[in-house]
Write a protein that holds these residues in place. Structure first.
Motif, PDB file in Angstrom:
ATOM      1  N   HIS A  55       0.998  30.243  67.434  1.00 24.37           N
ATOM      2  CA  HIS A  55       1.189  28.404  67.555  1.00 24.37           C
ATOM      3  C   HIS A  55       2.515  27.575  67.716  1.00 24.37           C
ATOM      4  N   THR A  56       3.342  28.367  68.503  1.00 19.60           N
ATOM      5  CA  THR A  56       4.296  27.889  68.798  1.00 19.60           C
ATOM      6  C   THR A  56       5.075  27.508  69.875  1.00 19.60           C
ATOM      7  N   PRO A  57       6.131  26.948  70.662  1.00 24.06           N
ATOM      8  CA  PRO A  57       6.347  26.713  71.874  1.00 24.06           C
ATOM      9  C   PRO A  57       6.119  28.062  72.782  1.00 24.06           C
ATOM     10  N   MET A  58       7.316  28.954  72.360  1.00 23.40           N
ATOM     11  CA  MET A  58       7.160  30.566  72.797  1.00 23.40           C
ATOM     12  C   MET A  58       6.369  31.084  73.319  1.00 23.40           C
ATOM     13  N   TYR A  59       5.052  31.067  72.206  1.00 18.08           N
ATOM     14  CA  TYR A  59       3.879  31.625  72.356  1.00 18.08           C
ATOM     15  C   TYR A  59       2.657  30.944  73.000  1.00 18.08           C
ATOM     16  N   PHE A  60       3.010  30.039  73.407  1.00 21.02           N
ATOM     17  CA  PHE A  60       2.085  29.142  74.087  1.00 21.02           C
ATOM     18  C   PHE A  60       2.677  29.194  75.670  1.00 21.02           C
ATOM     19  N   LEU A  61       3.978  29.437  76.015  1.00 20.17           N
ATOM     20  CA  LEU A  61       4.536  29.419  77.241  1.00 20.17           C
ATOM     21  C   LEU A  61       3.220  30.913  77.761  1.00 20.17           C
ATOM     22  N   LEU A  62       3.691  32.128  76.809  1.00 21.52           N
ATOM     23  CA  LEU A  62       3.268  33.668  77.111  1.00 21.52           C
ATOM     24  C   LEU A  62       1.846  33.593  77.506  1.00 21.52           C
ATOM     25  N   SER A  63       0.767  32.866  76.593  1.00 21.42           N
ATOM     26  CA  SER A  63       0.225  32.483  76.268  1.00 21.42           C
ATOM     27  C   SER A  63      -0.565  31.782  78.061  1.00 21.42           C
ATOM     28  N   GLN A  64       0.341  31.206  78.274  1.00 20.15           N
ATOM     29  CA  GLN A  64      -0.093  30.640  80.129  1.00 20.15           C
ATOM     30  C   GLN A  64       0.586  31.619  80.554  1.00 20.15           C
ATOM     31  N   LEU A  65       1.369  32.234  80.826  1.00 21.28           N
ATOM     32  CA  LEU A  65       1.597  33.277  81.046  1.00 21.28           C
ATOM     33  C   LEU A  65       0.771  34.441  81.861  1.00 21.28           C
ATOM     34  N   SER A  66      -0.522  35.111  80.335  1.00 19.32           N
ATOM     35  CA  SER A  66      -1.290  35.862  80.592  1.00 19.32           C
ATOM     36  C   SER A  66      -3.133  35.447  80.608  1.00 19.32           C
ATOM     37  N   LEU A  67      -2.416  33.797  80.728  1.00 15.67           N
ATOM     38  CA  LEU A  67      -3.614  33.181  81.839  1.00 15.67           C
ATOM     39  C   LEU A  67      -3.419  32.927  82.784  1.00 15.67           C
ATOM     40  N   TYR A 119      14.475  29.850  79.957  1.00 10.90           N
ATOM     41  CA  TYR A 119      14.871  28.831  79.531  1.00 10.90           C
ATOM     42  C   TYR A 119      15.305  29.236  77.916  1.00 10.90           C
ATOM     43  N   ASP A 120      13.765  29.098  77.424  1.00  2.00           N
ATOM     44  CA  ASP A 120      13.050  29.657  76.266  1.00  2.00           C
ATOM     45  C   ASP A 120      14.230  29.858  74.942  1.00  2.00           C
ATOM     46  N   ARG A 121      13.887  31.790  75.478  1.00  2.00           N
ATOM     47  CA  ARG A 121      15.377  32.281  75.282  1.00  2.00           C
ATOM     48  C   ARG A 121      16.942  31.936  75.232  1.00  2.00           C
ATOM     49  N   TYR A 122      16.665  31.308  76.413  1.00  2.00           N
ATOM     50  CA  TYR A 122      18.150  31.047  76.190  1.00  2.00           C
ATOM     51  C   TYR A 122      18.591  29.624  75.312  1.00  2.00           C
ATOM     52  N   VAL A 123      17.761  29.247  75.044  1.00  2.00           N
ATOM     53  CA  VAL A 123      17.935  27.699  73.976  1.00  2.00           C
ATOM     54  C   VAL A 123      18.092  28.274  72.577  1.00  2.00           C
ATOM     55  N   ALA A 124      16.893  29.437  72.671  1.00  2.00           N
ATOM     56  CA  ALA A 124      16.501  29.728  71.488  1.00  2.00           C
ATOM     57  C   ALA A 124      17.686  30.578  70.531  1.00  2.00           C
ATOM     58  N   ILE A 125      18.891  31.367  71.563  1.00  2.00           N
ATOM     59  CA  ILE A 125      19.736  31.658  70.984  1.00  2.00           C
ATOM     60  C   ILE A 125      21.081  31.297  71.449  1.00  2.00           C
ATOM     61  N   CYS A 126      21.173  30.589  72.714  1.00  2.00           N
ATOM     62  CA  CYS A 126      22.575  30.044  72.248  1.00  2.00           C
ATOM     63  C   CYS A 126      22.530  28.664  71.498  1.00  2.00           C
ATOM     64  N   PHE A 127      20.976  28.165  71.373  1.00  2.00           N
ATOM     65  CA  PHE A 127      21.325  26.493  70.943  1.00  2.00           C
ATOM     66  C   PHE A 127      20.316  26.637  70.270  1.00  2.00           C
ATOM     67  N   PRO A 128      20.023  27.853  69.031  1.00  2.00           N
ATOM     68  CA  PRO A 128      19.332  27.160  68.419  1.00  2.00           C
ATOM     69  C   PRO A 128      18.845  26.228  66.894  1.00  2.00           C
ATOM     70  N   LEU A 129      19.915  25.082  66.689  1.00  2.00           N
ATOM     71  CA  LEU A 129      19.980  24.271  66.192  1.00  2.00           C
ATOM     72  C   LEU A 129      19.164  23.251  66.966  1.00  2.00           C
ATOM     73  N   HIS A 130      19.370  23.101  68.421  1.00  2.00           N
ATOM     74  CA  HIS A 130      19.055  22.414  68.941  1.00  2.00           C
ATOM     75  C   HIS A 130      17.502  22.535  69.870  1.00  2.00           C
ATOM     76  N   TYR A 131      16.929  23.433  69.124  1.00  2.00           N
ATOM     77  CA  TYR A 131      15.375  24.507  69.484  1.00  2.00           C
ATOM     78  C   TYR A 131      14.332  23.371  69.497  1.00  2.00           C
ATOM     79  N   PRO A 132      14.195  23.135  68.631  1.00  2.00           N
ATOM     80  CA  PRO A 132      12.665  22.145  67.945  1.00  2.00           C
ATOM     81  C   PRO A 132      13.397  21.030  69.204  1.00  2.00           C
ATOM     82  N   ILE A 133      14.397  20.352  69.132  1.00  2.00           N
ATOM     83  CA  ILE A 133      14.192  18.783  71.062  1.00  2.00           C
ATOM     84  C   ILE A 133      14.156  19.514  72.091  1.00  2.00           C
ATOM     85  N   ILE A 135      13.019  22.718  73.529  1.00  2.48           N
ATOM     86  CA  ILE A 135      11.352  23.107  73.500  1.00  2.48           C
ATOM     87  C   ILE A 135      11.045  22.449  72.835  1.00  2.48           C
ATOM     88  N   SER A 136      10.117  21.847  73.206  1.00  2.41           N
ATOM     89  CA  SER A 136       9.237  20.558  72.169  1.00  2.41           C
ATOM     90  C   SER A 136       7.560  21.359  72.711  1.00  2.41           C
TER      91      SER A 136
END
Length: 312
Positions: A55-67, A119-133, A135-136
């Motif tokens: 139940h994280t933003p990344m997998y929420f996006l993945l669930s929407q992709l699957s839908l 964009y989610d992967r870009y923020v997670a790898i390049c700006f990990p400290l800013h990720y919670p803000i 990609i909420s």
């Protein structure tokens, strides 16, 4: 050769499979791909819903992709299967418009969602400290809602135009679904202005998002290159290259088909290219984005253990 000139308002979908052994083989292959896509995408939706660790933003996006993929391939393949098995290639004027609307809506929504995931992967790898803000869950909901709204408005405009233009006596669409460019070849009026809007839409909703995805992964690969861990670099390179390959399978044939003027289009080539972005991509997405992921496999193991423990 069959004569498909008719006075009724129904369209005729000439289809993808010839009535031969080769056609039967292609039909069987596509039907198996369809089943794999259904199982894979349904599994991802249920798994993400059932396991709290996903139940994280990344997998929420993945669930929407699957839908989206689940509905996307279901818009095309069931009608193909029915036509092949029963030999009924006709589709009503209204049914053609509905299929075209849902196809365009889901296609553009997927293109925009893939951009959000990059964009989610870009923020997670390049700006990990800013990720919670950055990609909420609220941001994810806004991206998904925006994708659906934009794609719906775009598809509504294209479908309304396609249904309002006058068509000649022949209603035989040389395709396996109601694709607007294929329908325009039957028009009794000049459609060059509309072809310009198709070119513009393709540029905005396919070329620009793909450019953004390529730039995002380029920055990711640059950040990965600076990592000290050789194993981490190898894993990241493998993941990024796989994602880019699948994304290219979707964007490249789609853009190539819609960017060409009608004079350079080939019905056979268009149908072959359409298989990539309507049938293969929905099957590959759950495999590439999810089932190769250790977190997903761990969640699958936990869910299976819970099911068996409840039964025991």
């Amino acid at each position: 050769m069959e004569n498909y000139n008719q006075t009724s308002t129904d369209f005729i979908l000439l289809g993808l499979f010839p009535q031969s052994r080769i056609g039967l083989f292609v039909f069987t292959l596509i039907f198996l791909i369809f089943l794999m896509a259904l199982i894979g995408n349904l599994s991802m939706i249920l798994l993400i819903f059932l396991d709290i660790h996903l139940h994280t933003p990344m997998y929420f996006l993945l669930s929407q992709l699957s839908l989206i993929d689940l509905n996307y391939i279901s818009t095309i393949v069931p009608k193909m299967v029915y036509d092949f098995l029963y030999g009924n290639k006709s589709i009503s004027f209204t049914g053609c418009g509905i299929q075209s609307f849902f196809f365009l809506t889901l296609a553009v929504a997927e293109a925009l969602l893939l951009t959000s995931m990059a964009y989610d992967r870009y923020v997670a790898i390049c700006f990990p400290l800013h990720y919670p803000i950055r990609i909420s869950k609220r941001v994810c909901v806004m991206m998904i809602t925006g994708s659906w709204m934009i794609s719906s408005i775009n598809s509504c405009a294209h479908t309304v135009y396609a249904l309002c233009i006058p068509y000649c006596k022949s209603r035989a669409i040389n395709h396996f679904f109601c694709d607007v460019p294929a329908m325009l070849t039957l028009a009794c009026t000049d459609t060059w202005v509309y072809e310009g809007t198709v070119f513009l839409s393709t540029t905005v909703f396919l070329v620009l998002p793909f450019t953004g995805i390529a730039c995002s992964y380029g920055r990711v690969l640059l950040a990965v290159y600076r990592m000290h861990s050789a194993e981490g670099r190898k894993k990241a390179y493998s993941t990024c290259s796989t994602h880019l390959t699948v994304v290219s399978f979707y964007y490249a044939p789609f853009a190539y088909t819609y960017l060409r003027p009608r004079s350079l289009r080939s019905p056979t080539e268009d149908k072959v290219l359409a298989v990539f972005y309507t049938i293969l991509t929905p099957m590959l997405n759950p495999i590439i984005y999810s089932l190769r992921n250790k977190e997903v496999m761990g969640a699958l193991t936990r869910v299976i253990q819970k099911i068996f423990s409840v039964k025991m």
